[in-house]
Design a protein around this motif. Structure first.
Motif, PDB file in Angstrom:
ATOM      1  N   ILE A 185       0.852  -1.188   0.000  1.00 52.67           N
ATOM      2  CA  ILE A 185       0.000   0.000   0.000  1.00 52.67           C
ATOM      3  C   ILE A 185       0.887   1.237   0.000  1.00 52.67           C
ATOM      4  CG2 ILE A 185      -2.001  -1.057   1.119  1.00 52.67           C
ATOM      5  CD1 ILE A 185      -1.029   0.082   3.777  1.00 52.67           C
ATOM      6  N   ARG A 186       0.300   2.381  -0.334  1.00 53.58           N
ATOM      7  CA  ARG A 186       1.028   3.649  -0.296  1.00 53.58           C
ATOM      8  C   ARG A 186       0.015   4.742   0.037  1.00 53.58           C
ATOM      9  NH1 ARG A 186       6.811   4.010  -0.875  1.00 53.58           N
ATOM     10  NH2 ARG A 186       7.144   6.179  -0.221  1.00 53.58           N
ATOM     11  N   PRO A 187       0.306   5.622   0.983  1.00 50.58           N
ATOM     12  CA  PRO A 187      -0.719   6.585   1.414  1.00 50.58           C
ATOM     13  C   PRO A 187      -0.925   7.715   0.412  1.00 50.58           C
ATOM     14  CG  PRO A 187       1.353   7.074   2.492  1.00 50.58           C
ATOM     15  CD  PRO A 187       1.564   5.794   1.708  1.00 50.58           C
ATOM     16  N   LEU A 188      -2.088   8.326   0.503  1.00 49.45           N
ATOM     17  CA  LEU A 188      -2.395   9.534  -0.258  1.00 49.45           C
ATOM     18  C   LEU A 188      -2.354  10.702   0.722  1.00 49.45           C
ATOM     19  CD1 LEU A 188      -3.355  11.026  -2.806  1.00 49.45           C
ATOM     20  CD2 LEU A 188      -5.702  10.460  -2.155  1.00 49.45           C
ATOM     21  N   VAL A 189      -1.282  11.491   0.686  1.00 56.98           N
ATOM     22  CA  VAL A 189      -1.134  12.654   1.558  1.00 56.98           C
ATOM     23  C   VAL A 189      -1.546  13.890   0.780  1.00 56.98           C
ATOM     24  CG1 VAL A 189       0.470  14.075   2.884  1.00 56.98           C
ATOM     25  CG2 VAL A 189       0.712  11.585   2.897  1.00 56.98           C
ATOM     26  N   GLY A 190      -2.497  14.627   1.337  1.00 59.50           N
ATOM     27  CA  GLY A 190      -3.008  15.807   0.642  1.00 59.50           C
ATOM     28  C   GLY A 190      -2.223  17.074   0.899  1.00 59.50           C
ATOM     29  N   LYS A 191      -1.830  17.314   2.166  1.00 59.22           N
ATOM     30  CA  LYS A 191      -1.151  18.565   2.512  1.00 59.22           C
ATOM     31  C   LYS A 191      -0.529  18.422   3.893  1.00 59.22           C
ATOM     32  CE  LYS A 191      -1.957  23.603   2.652  1.00 59.22           C
ATOM     33  NZ  LYS A 191      -2.982  24.678   2.530  1.00 59.22           N
ATOM     34  N   THR A 192       0.544  19.169   4.126  1.00 61.86           N
ATOM     35  CA  THR A 192       1.182  19.195   5.444  1.00 61.86           C
ATOM     36  C   THR A 192       1.146  20.605   6.016  1.00 61.86           C
ATOM     37  OG1 THR A 192       3.394  19.607   4.541  1.00 61.86           O
ATOM     38  CG2 THR A 192       2.717  17.300   4.840  1.00 61.86           C
ATOM     39  N   TYR A 193       1.252  20.688   7.349  1.00 68.66           N
ATOM     40  CA  TYR A 193       1.189  21.954   8.080  1.00 68.66           C
ATOM     41  C   TYR A 193       2.138  21.869   9.276  1.00 68.66           C
ATOM     42  CZ  TYR A 193      -3.446  21.796   5.851  1.00 68.66           C
ATOM     43  OH  TYR A 193      -4.481  21.667   4.958  1.00 68.66           O
ATOM     44  N   PRO A 194       2.708  23.013   9.692  1.00 68.69           N
ATOM     45  CA  PRO A 194       3.402  22.995  10.982  1.00 68.69           C
ATOM     46  C   PRO A 194       2.391  22.836  12.109  1.00 68.69           C
ATOM     47  CG  PRO A 194       3.324  25.227  10.095  1.00 68.69           C
ATOM     48  CD  PRO A 194       2.782  24.321   9.026  1.00 68.69           C
TER      49      PRO A 194
END
Length: 375
Positions: free
Chosen positions: A340-349
């Motif tokens: 499997i491989r994740p779907l990351v939409g956005k990162t934030y501090p």
């Protein structure tokens, strides 16, 4: 957690006395999230590890807990109170477990990081491991059936620079994923895998996933495909290409007639995290003997059920919160085998947690939203 309480055990060499983190000070709106830089460092007690958290995902359960949505006095979907909370919520049953929360609380069901200290009875060789914490903790309830604590609810979680967790429920993961990708896994993927496990989804079955563009939904697509199922996803049209790219066979536009597209009695299993107005139609498209698994109700918890549909079609319903131990262990193995491989939409501090939760509630971004924890 009393942030003024001093711990008797000294900090491990090289560790600070204070840390950055986000305190939930009570049930309510965004104003209840307080970013601080003076939170006392937690200490690993017997059987525990201390983790330097590097990334933590955003989940519905964090928001639902903050706003008191689990209270039976609340009858609408998460979004309607996501920013301000619910005046109708009652503190006595506003947690997912029904037990009142103790404040302040460090939330965060998802936690990826590295072990920097261990408590009594834990082999120091574990220091340095990159780990994930199982979000549904069983140690605290002596592994009793259908009981658990949620990391970041009944105990402090991952929205801080450091967190403690039971050593036996903190898993070393060896893979090429980034910390951000790993932090997208615990809550969303274990929820999705738990639903598939309970419904015993097998190869060749047709699985319909409602709420498919979020963290749980996108995880369910990959995990259902891993089992050899055919997947129909329900999501907004602007997210269709992303969902097709991670394995969905078909994407139906949210709000359109499901039965008109699929036909009645064409689906073996429904995986639902939305509930709300579409509930009845989800049952209509299930085959006789079909299975319905639910682990959320972001579109509204109060639905209308024609009981004749349930019994005349011999349907089976699965309410999915508790997870058998094998669920999280299987997830780690899927990651390490590259299945499997994740779907990351956005990162934030971490300090921008409110913006992250606003984006989460807007449903504008497909995949997981993840907080990056500062040095």
């Amino acid at each position: 957690m009393n942030i003024e309480t001093t711990r008797s055990k000294p900090a491990a060499q090289g560790l600070p006395e204070r840390m950055k983190g986000v305190l939930l000070t009570g049930h309510g709106g965004f104003e209840k999230l307080e970013y601080r830089e003076d939170i006392p460092l937690p200490r690993a007690k017997a059987g525990e590890v201390l983790i330097r958290v590097t990334a933590a995902g955003i989940n519905n359960t964090d928001i639902n807990t903050r706003i008191g949505w689990y209270s039976k006095a609340v009858t609408t979907g998460t979004e309607s109170g996501g920013a301000t909370g619910f005046q109708s919520a009652e503190d006595t049953d506003a947690s997912w477990s029904g037990v009142p929360l103790a404040f302040p609380r460090i939330q965060g069901a998802d936690c990826c990081g590295r072990i920097v200290d261990v408590g009594d009875g834990v082999d120091p060789i574990r220091i340095g491991e990159r780990v994930l914490v199982r979000n549904m903790l069983r140690s605290h309830v002596d592994y009793r059936p259908f009981e658990c604590w949620t990391f970041g609810s009944e105990c402090d979680g991952g929205f801080a620079q450091y967190a403690v967790a039971p050593a036996r429920e903190t898993y070393r993961v060896e893979c090429d994923w980034s910390d951000v990708e790993l932090a997208s896994l615990p809550c969303a993927y274990s929820t999705a895998e738990g639903m598939l496990h309970r419904a015993a989804v097998g190869a060749g079955e047709h699985v319909l996933i409602a709420g498919a563009s979020g963290g749980v939904g996108s995880a369910a697509i990959q995990l259902a495909k891993r089992r050899g199922a055919t997947v129909t996803a329900i999501a907004s049209p602007d997210k269709a290409q992303q969902l097709l790219a991670i394995g969905a066979d078909t994407v139906l536009a949210r709000g359109e007639s499901i039965a008109a597209h699929l036909g009645r009695e064409t689906v073996d299993v429904v995986l639902d995290v939305a509930a709300g107005p579409s509930f009845g139609e989800l049952l209509d498209v299930l085959k006789k003997g079909g299975r319905y698994a639910v682990a959320g109700a972001i579109a509204g918890p109060i639905v209308e059920l024609d009981v004749r549909t349930l019994y005349l079609k011999d349907l089976t319903f699965f309410g999915c919160t508790f997870q058998e131990d094998v669920v999280f262990e299987n997830l780690v193995s899927y990651v390490e085998r590259g299945e499997i491989r994740p779907l990351v939409g956005k990162t934030y501090p971490l300090s921008e947690i409110v913006e992250a939760q606003r984006d989460f509630l807007s449903k504008r971004i497909a995949g997981k939203l993840v907080l990056v924890i500062p040095e």
